[in-house]
Scaffold this motif. Structure first.
Motif, PDB file in Angstrom:
ATOM      1  N   VAL A   1       0.839  -1.207   0.000  1.00 19.28           N
ATOM      2  CA  VAL A   1       0.000   0.000   0.000  1.00 19.28           C
ATOM      3  C   VAL A   1       0.873   1.257   0.000  1.00 19.28           C
ATOM      4  CG1 VAL A   1      -1.720   1.321   1.282  1.00 19.28           C
ATOM      5  CG2 VAL A   1      -1.846  -1.150   1.247  1.00 19.28           C
ATOM      6  N   ILE A   2       0.544   2.175  -0.893  1.00 19.01           N
ATOM      7  CA  ILE A   2       1.161   3.508  -0.876  1.00 19.01           C
ATOM      8  C   ILE A   2       0.131   4.431  -0.242  1.00 19.01           C
ATOM      9  CG2 ILE A   2       1.852   5.448  -2.337  1.00 19.01           C
ATOM     10  CD1 ILE A   2       2.667   3.375  -4.481  1.00 19.01           C
ATOM     11  N   LEU A   3       0.545   5.211   0.752  1.00 19.77           N
ATOM     12  CA  LEU A   3      -0.388   6.137   1.420  1.00 19.77           C
ATOM     13  C   LEU A   3       0.188   7.546   1.379  1.00 19.77           C
ATOM     14  CD1 LEU A   3      -1.148   3.911   4.514  1.00 19.77           C
ATOM     15  CD2 LEU A   3      -2.885   4.733   2.934  1.00 19.77           C
ATOM     16  N   THR A   4      -0.599   8.508   0.917  1.00 15.21           N
ATOM     17  CA  THR A   4      -0.146   9.901   0.906  1.00 15.21           C
ATOM     18  C   THR A   4      -1.255  10.785   1.494  1.00 15.21           C
ATOM     19  OG1 THR A   4      -0.914  10.072  -1.398  1.00 15.21           O
ATOM     20  CG2 THR A   4       1.433   9.667  -1.066  1.00 15.21           C
ATOM     21  N   PRO A   5      -0.860  11.931   2.084  1.00 19.64           N
ATOM     22  CA  PRO A   5      -1.832  12.761   2.811  1.00 19.64           C
ATOM     23  C   PRO A   5      -2.628  13.737   1.927  1.00 19.64           C
ATOM     24  CG  PRO A   5       0.346  13.656   3.114  1.00 19.64           C
ATOM     25  CD  PRO A   5       0.523  12.450   2.236  1.00 19.64           C
ATOM     26  N   HIS A   6      -3.422  13.192   1.028  1.00 18.64           N
ATOM     27  CA  HIS A   6      -4.317  13.996   0.182  1.00 18.64           C
ATOM     28  C   HIS A   6      -3.529  15.100  -0.546  1.00 18.64           C
ATOM     29  CE1 HIS A   6      -8.819  15.201  -0.162  1.00 18.64           C
ATOM     30  NE2 HIS A   6      -8.162  15.577  -1.239  1.00 18.64           N
ATOM     31  N   ILE A   7      -2.551  14.649  -1.327  1.00 19.49           N
ATOM     32  CA  ILE A   7      -1.653  15.616  -1.990  1.00 19.49           C
ATOM     33  C   ILE A   7      -1.699  15.529  -3.515  1.00 19.49           C
ATOM     34  CG2 ILE A   7       0.030  15.849  -0.120  1.00 19.49           C
ATOM     35  CD1 ILE A   7       1.720  13.703  -1.732  1.00 19.49           C
ATOM     36  N   ALA A   8      -2.592  14.690  -4.053  1.00 19.66           N
ATOM     37  CA  ALA A   8      -2.564  14.491  -5.513  1.00 19.66           C
ATOM     38  C   ALA A   8      -2.722  15.814  -6.266  1.00 19.66           C
ATOM     39  CB  ALA A   8      -3.645  13.499  -5.931  1.00 19.66           C
ATOM     40  N   GLY A   9      -3.564  16.690  -5.737  1.00 14.68           N
ATOM     41  CA  GLY A   9      -3.790  17.971  -6.422  1.00 14.68           C
ATOM     42  C   GLY A   9      -2.925  19.084  -5.854  1.00 14.68           C
ATOM     43  N   LEU A  10      -2.050  18.726  -4.932  1.00 17.04           N
ATOM     44  CA  LEU A  10      -1.314  19.752  -4.194  1.00 17.04           C
ATOM     45  C   LEU A  10       0.058  20.024  -4.802  1.00 17.04           C
ATOM     46  CD1 LEU A  10      -2.548  21.152  -1.668  1.00 17.04           C
ATOM     47  CD2 LEU A  10      -0.865  19.929  -0.328  1.00 17.04           C
ATOM     48  N   THR A  11       0.062  20.659  -5.974  1.00 16.43           N
ATOM     49  CA  THR A  11       1.318  21.154  -6.549  1.00 16.43           C
ATOM     50  C   THR A  11       1.234  22.678  -6.522  1.00 16.43           C
ATOM     51  OG1 THR A  11       0.398  21.238  -8.768  1.00 16.43           O
ATOM     52  CG2 THR A  11       1.532  19.191  -8.132  1.00 16.43           C
ATOM     53  N   GLU A  12       2.380  23.298  -6.606  1.00 17.57           N
ATOM     54  CA  GLU A  12       2.443  24.755  -6.609  1.00 17.57           C
ATOM     55  C   GLU A  12       1.587  25.313  -7.767  1.00 17.57           C
ATOM     56  OE1 GLU A  12       3.874  26.133  -4.075  1.00 17.57           O
ATOM     57  OE2 GLU A  12       3.464  28.158  -4.808  1.00 17.57           O
ATOM     58  N   GLU A  13       1.744  24.700  -8.948  1.00 17.47           N
ATOM     59  CA  GLU A  13       1.035  25.195 -10.135  1.00 17.47           C
ATOM     60  C   GLU A  13      -0.484  25.107  -9.940  1.00 17.47           C
ATOM     61  OE1 GLU A  13       3.472  23.016 -10.077  1.00 17.47           O
ATOM     62  OE2 GLU A  13       4.959  23.455 -11.614  1.00 17.47           O
ATOM     63  N   ALA A  14      -0.936  23.946  -9.484  1.00 16.05           N
ATOM     64  CA  ALA A  14      -2.385  23.744  -9.324  1.00 16.05           C
ATOM     65  C   ALA A  14      -2.948  24.660  -8.250  1.00 16.05           C
ATOM     66  CB  ALA A  14      -2.669  22.287  -8.975  1.00 16.05           C
ATOM     67  N   GLN A  15      -2.170  24.892  -7.208  1.00 18.71           N
ATOM     68  CA  GLN A  15      -2.705  25.694  -6.104  1.00 18.71           C
ATOM     69  C   GLN A  15      -2.748  27.183  -6.438  1.00 18.71           C
ATOM     70  OE1 GLN A  15      -4.482  24.440  -3.760  1.00 18.71           O
ATOM     71  NE2 GLN A  15      -4.007  22.465  -4.695  1.00 18.71           N
ATOM     72  N   VAL A  16      -1.787  27.645  -7.214  1.00 16.69           N
ATOM     73  CA  VAL A  16      -1.860  29.045  -7.665  1.00 16.69           C
ATOM     74  C   VAL A  16      -3.097  29.196  -8.561  1.00 16.69           C
ATOM     75  CG1 VAL A  16      -0.758  30.826  -9.090  1.00 16.69           C
ATOM     76  CG2 VAL A  16       0.616  29.503  -7.465  1.00 16.69           C
ATOM     77  N   LYS A  17      -3.245  28.240  -9.493  1.00 16.47           N
ATOM     78  CA  LYS A  17      -4.389  28.288 -10.425  1.00 16.47           C
ATOM     79  C   LYS A  17      -5.714  28.250  -9.658  1.00 16.47           C
ATOM     80  CE  LYS A  17      -3.390  25.235 -13.740  1.00 16.47           C
ATOM     81  NZ  LYS A  17      -3.610  23.997 -14.520  1.00 16.47           N
ATOM     82  N   THR A  18      -5.786  27.336  -8.690  1.00 14.62           N
ATOM     83  CA  THR A  18      -7.002  27.170  -7.892  1.00 14.62           C
ATOM     84  C   THR A  18      -7.324  28.449  -7.126  1.00 14.62           C
ATOM     85  OG1 THR A  18      -6.690  24.792  -7.627  1.00 14.62           O
ATOM     86  CG2 THR A  18      -7.952  25.895  -5.911  1.00 14.62           C
ATOM     87  N   SER A  19      -6.329  28.984  -6.436  1.00 15.91           N
ATOM     88  CA  SER A  19      -6.569  30.161  -5.584  1.00 15.91           C
ATOM     89  C   SER A  19      -6.981  31.366  -6.414  1.00 15.91           C
ATOM     90  CB  SER A  19      -5.309  30.486  -4.762  1.00 15.91           C
ATOM     91  OG  SER A  19      -5.012  29.405  -3.912  1.00 15.91           O
ATOM     92  N   VAL A  20      -6.301  31.566  -7.545  1.00 14.45           N
ATOM     93  CA  VAL A  20      -6.627  32.716  -8.406  1.00 14.45           C
ATOM     94  C   VAL A  20      -8.021  32.536  -9.000  1.00 14.45           C
ATOM     95  CG1 VAL A  20      -6.013  33.849 -10.587  1.00 14.45           C
ATOM     96  CG2 VAL A  20      -4.235  33.332  -8.908  1.00 14.45           C
ATOM     97  N   LEU A  21      -8.305  31.339  -9.526  1.00 12.71           N
ATOM     98  CA  LEU A  21      -9.599  31.105 -10.173  1.00 12.71           C
ATOM     99  C   LEU A  21     -10.756  31.312  -9.191  1.00 12.71           C
ATOM    100  CD1 LEU A  21     -11.294  30.065 -12.580  1.00 12.71           C
ATOM    101  CD2 LEU A  21     -10.873  27.741 -11.782  1.00 12.71           C
ATOM    102  N   VAL A  22     -10.638  30.701  -8.019  1.00 10.43           N
ATOM    103  CA  VAL A  22     -11.755  30.801  -7.065  1.00 10.43           C
ATOM    104  C   VAL A  22     -11.903  32.245  -6.554  1.00 10.43           C
ATOM    105  CG1 VAL A  22     -12.613  30.013  -4.819  1.00 10.43           C
ATOM    106  CG2 VAL A  22     -11.704  28.368  -6.463  1.00 10.43           C
ATOM    107  N   ALA A  23     -10.781  32.889  -6.285  1.00  6.98           N
ATOM    108  CA  ALA A  23     -10.858  34.286  -5.834  1.00  6.98           C
ATOM    109  C   ALA A  23     -11.536  35.147  -6.904  1.00  6.98           C
ATOM    110  CB  ALA A  23      -9.458  34.812  -5.529  1.00  6.98           C
ATOM    111  N   GLN A  24     -11.149  34.940  -8.159  1.00  5.97           N
ATOM    112  CA  GLN A  24     -11.757  35.745  -9.243  1.00  5.97           C
ATOM    113  C   GLN A  24     -13.265  35.485  -9.357  1.00  5.97           C
ATOM    114  OE1 GLN A  24      -9.332  34.407 -12.499  1.00  5.97           O
ATOM    115  NE2 GLN A  24      -8.009  36.214 -12.463  1.00  5.97           N
ATOM    116  N   GLU A  25     -13.641  34.219  -9.209  1.00  8.44           N
ATOM    117  CA  GLU A  25     -15.066  33.883  -9.364  1.00  8.44           C
ATOM    118  C   GLU A  25     -15.880  34.411  -8.172  1.00  8.44           C
ATOM    119  OE1 GLU A  25     -16.140  32.609 -12.355  1.00  8.44           O
ATOM    120  OE2 GLU A  25     -14.011  32.927 -12.806  1.00  8.44           O
ATOM    121  N   VAL A  26     -15.301  34.363  -6.975  1.00  6.70           N
ATOM    122  CA  VAL A  26     -15.979  34.922  -5.794  1.00  6.70           C
ATOM    123  C   VAL A  26     -16.194  36.419  -5.991  1.00  6.70           C
ATOM    124  CG1 VAL A  26     -15.595  35.509  -3.344  1.00  6.70           C
ATOM    125  CG2 VAL A  26     -15.277  33.142  -4.141  1.00  6.70           C
ATOM    126  N   VAL A  27     -15.155  37.084  -6.470  1.00  3.85           N
ATOM    127  CA  VAL A  27     -15.247  38.531  -6.707  1.00  3.85           C
ATOM    128  C   VAL A  27     -16.342  38.829  -7.742  1.00  3.85           C
ATOM    129  CG1 VAL A  27     -14.017  40.502  -7.732  1.00  3.85           C
ATOM    130  CG2 VAL A  27     -12.904  39.093  -5.976  1.00  3.85           C
TER     131      VAL A  27
END
Ligand SMILES: NC(=O)c1ccc[n+]([C@@H]2O[C@H](COP(=O)([O-])OP(=O)(O)OC[C@H]3O[C@@H](n4cnc5c(N)ncnc54)[C@H](O)[C@@H]3O)[C@@H](O)[C@H]2O)c1
Ligand SMILES: O=C(O)CC[C@@H](O)C(=O)O
Length: 312
Positions: A273-299
């Motif tokens: 078994v390989i176990l990781t702490p919910h990091i599949a989507g946790l790259t720098e690139e994805a998180q910048v994209k996620t934060s910017v996109l959601v912030a823009q849509e909230v605004v």
């Protein structure tokens, strides 16, 4: 405007929100008295740990929008939000490439065992025969869920020369992508029984909870691997443990668990078994994209403009 951010957000997203209003941000706010903070809030931005319940929504009479810094919406009572007239915006597609690449990391780990081979050499070994492994070329990848992540994974798997089978009863929006990336759509039983790697990409809901259980696991080949980056609840962990312990499948890579963080789990004791702490989507690139996109849509919602990322 008061914008409450109750979990981790990248600076780029905070910046956009701060230009519109007063941002109350604490990555651990979800563990605290969030209801009190929401009494006069106009927007709430969460990741996956804040439980956005009916009660929480009712405690926020001024709330105009809920932003989800990610894709899975199982932590938000969407019916309650809809009834209250509060749109939920999310980061559709923003972390899909990262998750697809994680699945490749898991498949290649099972296929080549570089960490074990490294430990072998560092321990003084040089047994090349012991580390003869397999190619991904020609193997079958089974996708359960062929949406944003599933189709991006298929695109990559096609380049590796893998055969790709997919099961998705609601596929029409992704039918063109499936055809283009070589996904043969079929039934669940065929995917499970023919795949060398079964990868889960479905949302967690009443239809998918425990979808992978003793019965469905028994359809998999004894040499096959299960990869779960979707949600822990999609897999019955006790059944998976038993199947792995009995050697009825080759192994499993689990990025998500039913309880996060987990208490001690029998899965920790298994070598396959390989176990990781919910990091599949946790790259720098994805998180910048996620934060910017959601912030823009909230605004956009707070300004009364239409958003293309509203959950339907
Ligand atoms: N581990 C991570 O970091 C991470 C990151 C992103 C997403 N996720 C999880 O992955 C899930 C999928 O993400 P996505 O962006 O591909 O979402 P998506 O909505 O684009 O795709 C989900 C697909 O699942 C299909 N589906 C729904 N019910 C199904 C069922 N019963 N059987 C088979 N298919 C079914 C849908 O038709 C859709 O095509 C998310 O809901 C989230 O829970 C995890
Ligand atoms: O919110 C997170 O950090 C998890 C991300 C992932 O599971 C998602 O659903 O997008």
């Amino acid at each position: 405007m008061k914008i409450v951010v109750s979990e981790l957000i990248w600076e780029e997203g905070l910046q956009i929100l701060s230009e519109l209003g007063n941002v109350v941000y604490d990555a651990n706010l979800w563990k605290q008295d969030l209801a009190r903070e929401l009494v006069d809030a106009d927007a709430l931005v969460v990741r996956n740990q804040t439980r956005v319940t009916r009660e929480l929504i009712q405690a926020a009479p001024r709330l105009k929008v809920i932003g989800r810094l990610g894709v899975g919406l199982d932590n938000i009572d969407l019916a309650a939000a809809r009834e209250a007239g509060i749109p939920v915006v999310y980061a559709r597609n923003a972390n899909a490439i990262s998750v697809a690449e994680y699945v490749f990391a898991a498949m290649l780990t099972f296929a080549r065992r570089l960490e074990e081979a490294t430990a072998h050499v560092k321990g003084g070994g040089w047994n090349r025969r012991l580390y003869t492994r397999m190619e991904l070329y020609g193997k079958t990848l089974g996708l359960i869920g062929t949406g944003e992540i599933g189709t991006r994974l298929a695109y990559r798997a096609q380049a590796f020369g893998m055969k790709i089978l997919g099961y998705d009863p609601f596929v029409p929006p992704y039918e063109v992508a499936c055809t283009e990336f070589g996904v043969q759509l079929t039934d669940l039983k065929t995917v499970l029984s023919q795949a060398d790697f079964v990868s889960l990409h479905v949302p967690l809901n009443n239809a998918t909870r425990n979808l992978i259980n003793r019965e469905t696991l028994s359809l998999m080949k004894p040499s096959a691997y299960l990869i779960n980056t979707a949600r822990g609840g999609v897999v019955n962990e006790e059944d998976l443990y038993n199947v792995l312990r009995e050697g009825k499948i080759g192994g499993a890579a689990l990025d998500v668990l039913a309880q996060e963080p987990p208490q001690d789990s029998p899965l920790f004791k298994l070598d396959n078994v390989i176990l990781t702490p919910h990091i599949a989507g946790l790259t720098e690139e994805a998180q910048v994209k996620t934060s910017v996109l959601v912030a823009q849509e909230v605004v956009k919602i707070l300004r009364g403009e239409p958003s293309s990322c509203v959950v339907r």
